[in-house]
Design a protein around this motif. Sequence first.
Motif, PDB file in Angstrom:
ATOM      1  N   PHE A  17       0.769  -1.293  -0.028  1.00 49.31           N
ATOM      2  CA  PHE A  17       0.044  -0.111  -0.038  1.00 49.31           C
ATOM      3  C   PHE A  17       0.750   1.382   0.078  1.00 49.31           C
ATOM      4  O   PHE A  17       1.898   1.091   0.343  1.00 49.31           O
ATOM      5  N   LYS A  18       0.375   2.278  -0.403  1.00 48.82           N
ATOM      6  CA  LYS A  18       0.985   3.533  -0.501  1.00 48.82           C
ATOM      7  C   LYS A  18       1.548   4.031   0.899  1.00 48.82           C
ATOM      8  O   LYS A  18       2.669   4.638   0.933  1.00 48.82           O
ATOM      9  N   ASN A  19       0.956   3.953   1.945  1.00 51.57           N
ATOM     10  CA  ASN A  19       1.217   4.239   3.277  1.00 51.57           C
ATOM     11  C   ASN A  19       2.450   3.386   3.512  1.00 51.57           C
ATOM     12  O   ASN A  19       2.401   2.253   3.646  1.00 51.57           O
ATOM     13  N   GLY A  20       3.544   4.089   3.669  1.00 54.75           N
ATOM     14  CA  GLY A  20       4.791   3.435   4.390  1.00 54.75           C
ATOM     15  C   GLY A  20       5.816   3.113   3.267  1.00 54.75           C
ATOM     16  O   GLY A  20       6.734   2.733   3.666  1.00 54.75           O
ATOM     17  N   GLY A 112      17.966 -16.857 -14.414  1.00 57.23           N
ATOM     18  CA  GLY A 112      17.268 -16.931 -15.286  1.00 57.23           C
ATOM     19  C   GLY A 112      16.647 -15.497 -15.969  1.00 57.23           C
ATOM     20  O   GLY A 112      17.588 -14.753 -16.004  1.00 57.23           O
ATOM     21  N   ALA A 113      15.412 -15.324 -16.193  1.00 57.87           N
ATOM     22  CA  ALA A 113      14.879 -14.126 -16.243  1.00 57.87           C
ATOM     23  C   ALA A 113      14.305 -13.069 -15.083  1.00 57.87           C
ATOM     24  O   ALA A 113      13.741 -12.080 -15.618  1.00 57.87           O
ATOM     25  N   THR A 114      14.885 -13.605 -14.093  1.00 57.19           N
ATOM     26  CA  THR A 114      14.322 -12.980 -12.882  1.00 57.19           C
ATOM     27  C   THR A 114      15.483 -12.252 -12.196  1.00 57.19           C
ATOM     28  O   THR A 114      16.845 -12.789 -12.247  1.00 57.19           O
ATOM     29  N   ILE A 115      15.206 -10.869 -11.652  1.00 61.50           N
ATOM     30  CA  ILE A 115      16.356 -10.085 -11.165  1.00 61.50           C
ATOM     31  C   ILE A 115      16.136  -9.742  -9.685  1.00 61.50           C
ATOM     32  O   ILE A 115      14.752  -9.607  -9.354  1.00 61.50           O
ATOM     33  N   HIS A 116      16.853 -10.176  -8.756  1.00 59.97           N
ATOM     34  CA  HIS A 116      16.730  -9.533  -7.367  1.00 59.97           C
ATOM     35  C   HIS A 116      17.379  -8.408  -7.045  1.00 59.97           C
ATOM     36  O   HIS A 116      18.601  -8.348  -7.275  1.00 59.97           O
ATOM     37  N   PHE A 117      16.576  -7.455  -6.314  1.00 59.92           N
ATOM     38  CA  PHE A 117      17.000  -6.081  -6.309  1.00 59.92           C
ATOM     39  C   PHE A 117      17.118  -6.056  -4.711  1.00 59.92           C
ATOM     40  O   PHE A 117      16.149  -6.655  -3.764  1.00 59.92           O
ATOM     41  N   SER A 118      17.742  -4.843  -4.238  1.00 59.53           N
ATOM     42  CA  SER A 118      17.412  -4.476  -3.042  1.00 59.53           C
ATOM     43  C   SER A 118      17.409  -2.705  -2.869  1.00 59.53           C
ATOM     44  O   SER A 118      17.987  -2.273  -3.791  1.00 59.53           O
ATOM     45  N   GLY A 119      16.848  -2.157  -1.913  1.00 61.15           N
ATOM     46  CA  GLY A 119      16.567  -0.820  -1.953  1.00 61.15           C
ATOM     47  C   GLY A 119      15.258  -0.330  -2.758  1.00 61.15           C
ATOM     48  O   GLY A 119      15.158   0.849  -3.227  1.00 61.15           O
ATOM     49  N   VAL A 120      14.334  -1.525  -2.779  1.00 59.45           N
ATOM     50  CA  VAL A 120      13.122  -1.033  -3.603  1.00 59.45           C
ATOM     51  C   VAL A 120      12.262  -0.212  -3.057  1.00 59.45           C
ATOM     52  O   VAL A 120      11.946  -0.339  -1.860  1.00 59.45           O
ATOM     53  N   ASP A 121      11.760   0.840  -4.019  1.00 59.56           N
ATOM     54  CA  ASP A 121      10.726   1.860  -3.195  1.00 59.56           C
ATOM     55  C   ASP A 121       9.434   1.802  -4.033  1.00 59.56           C
ATOM     56  O   ASP A 121       8.872   2.803  -4.098  1.00 59.56           O
ATOM     57  N   MET A 122       9.033   0.767  -4.336  1.00 61.58           N
ATOM     58  CA  MET A 122       7.837   0.423  -5.235  1.00 61.58           C
ATOM     59  C   MET A 122       6.754  -0.347  -4.426  1.00 61.58           C
ATOM     60  O   MET A 122       7.275  -1.091  -3.759  1.00 61.58           O
ATOM     61  N   ILE A 123       5.342  -0.169  -4.907  1.00 64.49           N
ATOM     62  CA  ILE A 123       4.375  -0.807  -4.281  1.00 64.49           C
ATOM     63  C   ILE A 123       4.456  -2.158  -4.873  1.00 64.49           C
ATOM     64  O   ILE A 123       4.848  -2.262  -6.179  1.00 64.49           O
ATOM     65  N   ASP A 124       3.956  -3.271  -4.222  1.00 66.68           N
ATOM     66  CA  ASP A 124       4.040  -4.579  -4.983  1.00 66.68           C
ATOM     67  C   ASP A 124       3.120  -4.493  -6.277  1.00 66.68           C
ATOM     68  O   ASP A 124       1.862  -4.009  -6.027  1.00 66.68           O
ATOM     69  N   GLY A 125       3.515  -5.027  -7.211  1.00 65.39           N
ATOM     70  CA  GLY A 125       2.653  -5.127  -8.529  1.00 65.39           C
ATOM     71  C   GLY A 125       2.831  -3.796  -9.509  1.00 65.39           C
ATOM     72  O   GLY A 125       2.156  -3.786 -10.313  1.00 65.39           O
ATOM     73  N   THR A 126       3.921  -3.018  -9.019  1.00 70.20           N
ATOM     74  CA  THR A 126       4.128  -1.902  -9.884  1.00 70.20           C
ATOM     75  C   THR A 126       4.498  -2.507 -11.242  1.00 70.20           C
ATOM     76  O   THR A 126       5.597  -3.149 -11.394  1.00 70.20           O
ATOM     77  N   PRO A 127       4.089  -1.879 -12.542  1.00 74.14           N
ATOM     78  CA  PRO A 127       4.569  -1.917 -13.825  1.00 74.14           C
ATOM     79  C   PRO A 127       6.155  -1.463 -13.911  1.00 74.14           C
ATOM     80  O   PRO A 127       6.120  -0.307 -13.765  1.00 74.14           O
TER      81      PRO A 127
END
Length: 391
Positions: A17-20, A112-127
């Motif tokens: 959610f946007k909060n937090g 494979g085709a998956t990248i694991h990041f850290s420092g993410v500032d996006m809401i789950d499901g962000t395009p």
Amino acid sequence: MNVTMKPIGTMKSLFHFKNGTPRQASVCHSAPGILTVEKTVFNNPEHSIEGLQDYSHAWVIFVFHKNNNSHTKAKVKPPRLDGKRTGVFSSRSPYRPNNIGLSLLKIDKIEGATIHFSGVDMIDGTPVLDIKPYIPEYDSPTSKLGHGTKLPLLLETGDELQEKLLDSNNIKNSIDNNTAETSTVIELEKGFLALSSALDKAGSFLASHSSKDQKDVLREESEIEITPNSSGLNTLEGSRKQHYITNDNQTVLDSHQTSATSDHVTREAAGAKNFPSASDPVIAPWLLNPPVKKLTVTFTTEALQQLQQFSKLSPDPHYQLQLLSNPKEAESAIRTVLHEDPRSVYRRQHCKDSLYFFTVDVVHITCWFDEDVAQVVRLKPVAYVSKLHAK
């Protein structure tokens, strides 16, 4: 002209959610995120990220898909300005003519085709629209700080990075710009430490001169040189002279060297908008000393006990962490979010006595604020909060 863009995938994130949700990628530097390039984009999506493993960071371009504004305003109120307005293009506001976001994320691993990041500032499901490797030579402005030493400037960072700098196990004793093996992260961290000292000096200068009449003749000399101290870190001392005169609306600048510090000082004090000869990065003066201060974060005893029930291996599926591994990681994420004061300007000014709710992974957090303190009072699984499922 109609422009159509197709997402390459969606980001899996701690924040639902946007909060937090952190406002910048540097706020919660350990927050994990997972992006898989979809097969609808490429027949062999793993081929599209071949070679990305050779980089430590990447720019991620995405869509603010949860924006609820019907129209865009030319002036906005960034939370850190605490109600003051500034132009939308001089801010990081998500409410823009084209609701596109940009984050610099650390690449942890690629499968494979998956990248694991850290420092993410996006809401789950962000395009996500695109990924581009971070290349310091092209992407990081440099500044000459005494002795001609060039350091990349880390323009955004969290307090966790500053604490990390003080750990002698995480940094080298001196900068070696000629060694190819010196990591980009080390250079960025040291550049930030040097810049922090310069900004402190600039902030003090601005504070001491903000009340002077523009017609006054100001002549200031400051000596700045980058030198190693006993701990191996760099401090700003030494010799650089900067003179300027303001008389009505005329400005005369006499400078033999430009630096991030000199630009911070002279653009604000002299009131100039353009210095064609200045090649170093400059930031808005209010960022040196933003009106919204960082908060001290505490947990009640009961909240800490509740936190211990969450883990990746919890027998109760409602308490099973999805992206985080254990209570310690969850506590760290909660602390970093609250430390930056995630409230909107409206909540900060008009809902001071109200409880604040947000989520991290599968944890629903209840907290309250008192002056410069944020206290977590209750933690429970997101699945137990019926209001969230109605959204």
